[in-house]
Design a protein around this motif. Sequence first.
Motif, short mmCIF file in Angstrom:
data_model
loop_
_atom_site.label_atom_id
_atom_site.label_comp_id
_atom_site.label_asym_id
_atom_site.label_seq_id
_atom_site.Cartn_x
_atom_site.Cartn_y
_atom_site.Cartn_z
N GLY A 1 -24.08 15.54 0.68
CA GLY A 1 -25.38 14.87 0.07
C GLY A 1 -25.69 13.88 0.89
N ILE A 2 -24.79 12.91 1.58
CA ILE A 2 -24.91 11.92 2.40
C ILE A 2 -24.93 11.99 3.80
CG2 ILE A 2 -24.45 10.19 0.28
CD1 ILE A 2 -21.78 9.71 1.69
N THR B 1 -33.43 4.44 4.60
CA THR B 1 -33.81 5.57 3.33
C THR B 1 -34.43 4.63 2.22
OG1 THR B 1 -32.17 7.02 4.15
CG2 THR B 1 -33.01 7.17 1.72
N ASP C 1 -30.29 9.72 -5.37
CA ASP C 1 -31.17 10.67 -4.88
C ASP C 1 -30.37 11.81 -5.22
OD1 ASP C 1 -33.86 11.86 -4.36
OD2 ASP C 1 -32.64 13.26 -3.18
N ASN D 1 -26.87 9.89 6.33
CA ASN D 1 -26.71 8.39 6.53
C ASN D 1 -25.52 8.11 7.33
OD1 ASN D 1 -28.39 9.29 3.88
ND2 ASN D 1 -28.65 6.94 4.10
N ILE E 1 -27.12 3.83 -0.67
CA ILE E 1 -27.34 3.86 -2.05
C ILE E 1 -28.37 4.59 -2.66
CG2 ILE E 1 -27.74 2.23 -3.91
CD1 ILE E 1 -25.82 0.19 -2.79
N GLY F 1 -29.85 2.10 2.39
CA GLY F 1 -30.10 3.58 2.72
C GLY F 1 -28.90 4.47 2.04
N SER G 1 -35.77 10.95 -1.88
CA SER G 1 -35.30 10.14 -0.75
C SER G 1 -36.00 10.62 0.38
CB SER G 1 -33.80 10.18 -0.66
OG SER G 1 -33.20 11.69 -0.30
N ALA H 1 -29.82 7.19 -1.00
CA ALA H 1 -29.58 8.60 -0.69
C ALA H 1 -28.64 8.98 -2.02
CB ALA H 1 -29.04 8.72 0.54
#
Lengths: 285, 162, 800
Positions: free
Chosen positions: B130-131, B49, B114, B134, B109, B107, B56, B111
């Motif tokens: 939200g993550i 990411t 964002d 990942n 971090i 990635g 992102s 994401a």
Amino acid sequence: MIPAGFDYVRVNSAADAVAALQTSEDAKILGGGQSLIPILRLRLATPELIVDVSGVAEMNGIREDGDAIVIGAGTTHHDVTTSDLVRTHAPLLAQATATVADPQVRHRGTFGGAIAHADPAGDLPGVALVHNATMTIAGPAGTREVAAADFFLDYLTTTLAEDEVLVSIRLPKLGAGWGTHYEKFTRVAQSWSIVAVAAAVRRENGSIAEARVALTNMAPTHLRAAAVESALTGAAASAEAIKAASQAAAEGTSPTSDLNAQADYRAELARVLTGRAVAKAAGLS
Amino acid sequence: MVSINVTVDGRSESHDVEPRLLLVHYLRDVVGKVGTPIGCDTSNCGACTVSFNGQSIKSCSMLAVQADGGDVLTIEGLAGTVETDLHPMQEAFRECHGLQCGYCTPGMIMAACDLLKENPNPSEAEIREGIEGNLCRCTGYHNIVRAVQTAAASMSGTGVSS
Amino acid sequence: MTVTDKEYETAFGQPLRRKEDAHLITGQTRWVDNLSAPGMLYAAYLRSPMAHAKIRVNTEAAKSYPGVVAVYSAEDFGAAQAVIPDAWTVHPDMKKPVMTPLATDEVRYAGEPIAVVVAETRYQATDALEAIEVDYDPLPAVIDLEAAIGDDSPLVHSSIGTNTCFYIESPGEAYAAAKAQAEADGGVVITRRFLQQRLLPTPMEPRAVLVVPTIDDLTVYASTQIPHVLRLLLAMLTGHPEHKLRVVAPDVGGGFGGKINCLAEEIIGVHLAKRLGRPVKWTETRSENFLQMHHGRAQIQDIELAATREGKLLGLKVDLIADLGAGLRLFTAGVPMFGAAMFNAIYKMDAYQFNCRTVFTTMTPTDAYRGAGRPEATFAIERMMDELAAELGMDPIEVRKKNWIEHHEFPYTTISGSIYDSGNYEAATERAVELFGYDELKAEQKARRERGDRMQLGIGVSTFTEACGLAPSRVMGQLGVGAGGWERAEIRVTLTGKIQVVSGSTPHGQGHWTAWSQLVSDKLGVPFEDVELLAGDTATGPQGMDTYGSRSLVVGGSAIVKACDKVIEKAKRIAAHTLEANPDDLEFAAGVFTVKGSPGPQMAFVEVAAAAQLAHNIPDGMEPSLNSAYTFDPINLSYPHGTHLCCVEIDTETGFTSIYRYACVDDVGTVVNPMIVEGQIHGGLVQGIAQALFEEAVYDEAGNLITGTLVDYLLPSAADVPSFLTDRTETPSTDNPIGAKGVGEAGCIASTPAVVNAIVDALRPYGVNDVRMPCTPERVWRAIQGGQSQSGSVAKGGAQ
């Protein structure tokens, strides 16, 4: 993994895209690329030509057009979910789009790409069916319009010809009196739907005047749950009536059996999720 | 070959690339930004990411030619590389032990930054969603969630934004 | 809030933030694929798309592809290509079929390497693979474990005449007597069949190898857990002299056991660099990783347990069938045997019988995956204890209390012959019950049941122990492992009093830089910041036994402590000489030597370090250096334990299951950095939960891995798991100088049975007494429909 080589052309209009598609027997349209690029990387597809439509202005953006909103095929999922027009007039689309994959994919992936890809487990074709959307398609003979109900033909197959491009999707507004809900069932958050249900319900005086229900992943294409819709029409907006009507959700479907679900389990999920989606759309829970 | 101009971590880059070159390979093998790793073939893991034009994206699922004219921010450009000059999200990941092997960390971090840009004060559930693009195999996510909460508190307190 | 050791009197035991993080959070990393060397070439492997076939390979057309430098198949190397090594002779009569790095004449699993292309770029190398022609003459796939045992089964290796690698049977008289007693006295005999599904280790960094040749030296950069073992193996296999072969494990992005092997790509990488005289790099894709990195678990467990009607265990019988896959890798054959001593777990019993059959199949070979044999054993016994409780109508914790080894009984020799040095199951359980809110959740479960809620709760218990700290070399010899179990550390003291720790234990996410600094800071009284770690490079640390089996702190840490003791002894002689005192009269604390009972002269460690290396005035005959090394060989394994409690919430209409609350109290002995320990627990919990709910490597009947990407092999994301309630008790190990017991595998071993026990508990009102892993929504839903309970008999099926 690494894609096989291809020729690449970036176009600035839908007409140019059509012209480019006609130069090759084996071309693919690249929008956001969130389905196509993984397929290219795994070399499940090795097209000769990639036609990049991501910069086509007429295919991007969301506008109001009388009793409808028109969404450019190249509009990203992120732009769809954050659009006030969509949230106001097509909240079902905003809700369903917010469940597509993950934030990064929603930043690149497009509404039109998801519609044209026509994956039976995708979240958005069902919304198009519920909204009675119309697809605007550009081809060698100009543009044509196709109702959502006629657009999805089979597994990963639509009415789009090899040299046609989906330009925009017109969604008639669901106005006052309508409630909607998208109910999705997955094993892990980012995976495709095992089954999902998009529902829109118009209530009048405590009963259901009109209902539209579309099923995801219950057949090679998305389909409307016609038996449920007719059972709901005129029924009381009550938990009991909705549950009874939802028992017909699997009628006319032909769900597949795979790692995540056998067909009979999918049928049960369709019944359960339809009940929940309709109840929430009707404001009951 | 196609000529592209891309701004990467604030620096202007111009190269002739094959159309099929993935953005992540462009960053790693052409520009030399090896801080962004690759973890899968199917855009599931999110290790690659980066931020593209402020959003992102997974750089394994974008062609370098699609980045022409755009602006890419990688983990290497997020902040300075000395310990006193970290982005609040980087600082929070260290404070909260939000990483073990560190492979998913760039990635994760990017994401998370964002996420906070769109939602500066997320709930735990909103952070977890939200993550969701990942994957981490080491931490069980517990301390990653704490790190994002800590960064949110610190960034809203100081007005720092990514 | 920044935590540094300056806030503490000693670094030991403090949650210091990690030294290794700065480069990882800024992208200044050294993953193998980030490295390059002048003139570097790229390798790509052609892999079998079939499970089992005779092959004929023609590489000619690929050689003329753009950028291609060389293309090789097995016949280009002949016998010189060597074989895939195995290092565990479990049984003198076990079958050891030969597998070569590039398949010779026959492929035996989908994904087996057949040929390699070397080209100027990674894109060119990949492109040329399509031009390699392979004729596949299909042979039958062998997928079903039980069918593979039958006389009429097709063979994976026709040369050995059987699919059984070995069969071990232990005497059954004692168990038969225990069972007879249970039956005669009105007790219970419970039988269950549990399936341990195949799992994919899936470290986030796939494997990668870069081999750089110079005139007669080779440097191998590998994403590996075992640089020292890899150097030895590569030297033995390729004939390149060990002292001219350097292996570097730079930053390594996780392992979980998956990186403890020496496979085709490492061996062929050496051949390529030597033949071509140029550096050659290969980086695994995730799709390749799923096919080529060994898989884990994959067992059928038939368990029988006999107990009195009061719930006292009489005996346990275990019949295992273990799926080895297509051939032997380093520890393949030993994994099921490593669990053999752990089925009895924390419980006292009179009889234990263990039988094990290991079977070759046409699937990717199995080997160690986080826990390696112990998660399987723990799952079986902890599931059985909940079944026993249910059978007798007892509380599952009460049943365990009746049977576990009590705190005052340690050290305790178990029925399987292990000596548990210490433990306190009572304390951990008491704390876990409190943390979890056991009674409150029981009440909520009851209320929901009475109301007939759609969302039902279930509560599962797991009071686990495991064997860590691999291992006494003597024990490893007795078990047939072709390696010792010691670990090596060297403490280097610079003139300015800074410390370099050379450790044979190689990190890949565990936090060695930080924890080792804490150990040394505490021992030598130097600041935490003044300690640096040199690890993962056979040039700086030539000796080591590497990282697996939760051994780093227990064995490697102990070596560091012992080496520090030697440094202090040397320093004491110099300090005494300088202070004109008798060494025996000196005390050393907080980095300062003082004369006992005297407030007078003193000498700081940093001053001694300078004095030692200036050597202007040190005792006669003493070497002018404080540097010291120690090789620690433990006298026993270590036995961490803990009590894990899981509450699941199940949607009874769909079968969807989520973790409602999870609490655990682990006892890993003495703790050096509680932050790191807690992080290890969290990560282990999610891996164990993932086995219970999500992960399964599935093959079709033709032997294709149909969960070949992360689209189908489901790893949980943050949105799929909860936060955890964790705490610790500390019962130090008595068998090492630190008192540590190991933590790397604990969470992963303990959590799987806790989750499944909770699911079964939720479904007991429906008559359910087992759900197969992973407990998918569909399986849970079908169990509710009444289709999936075992009624004390062995269910038909297999690991398909």
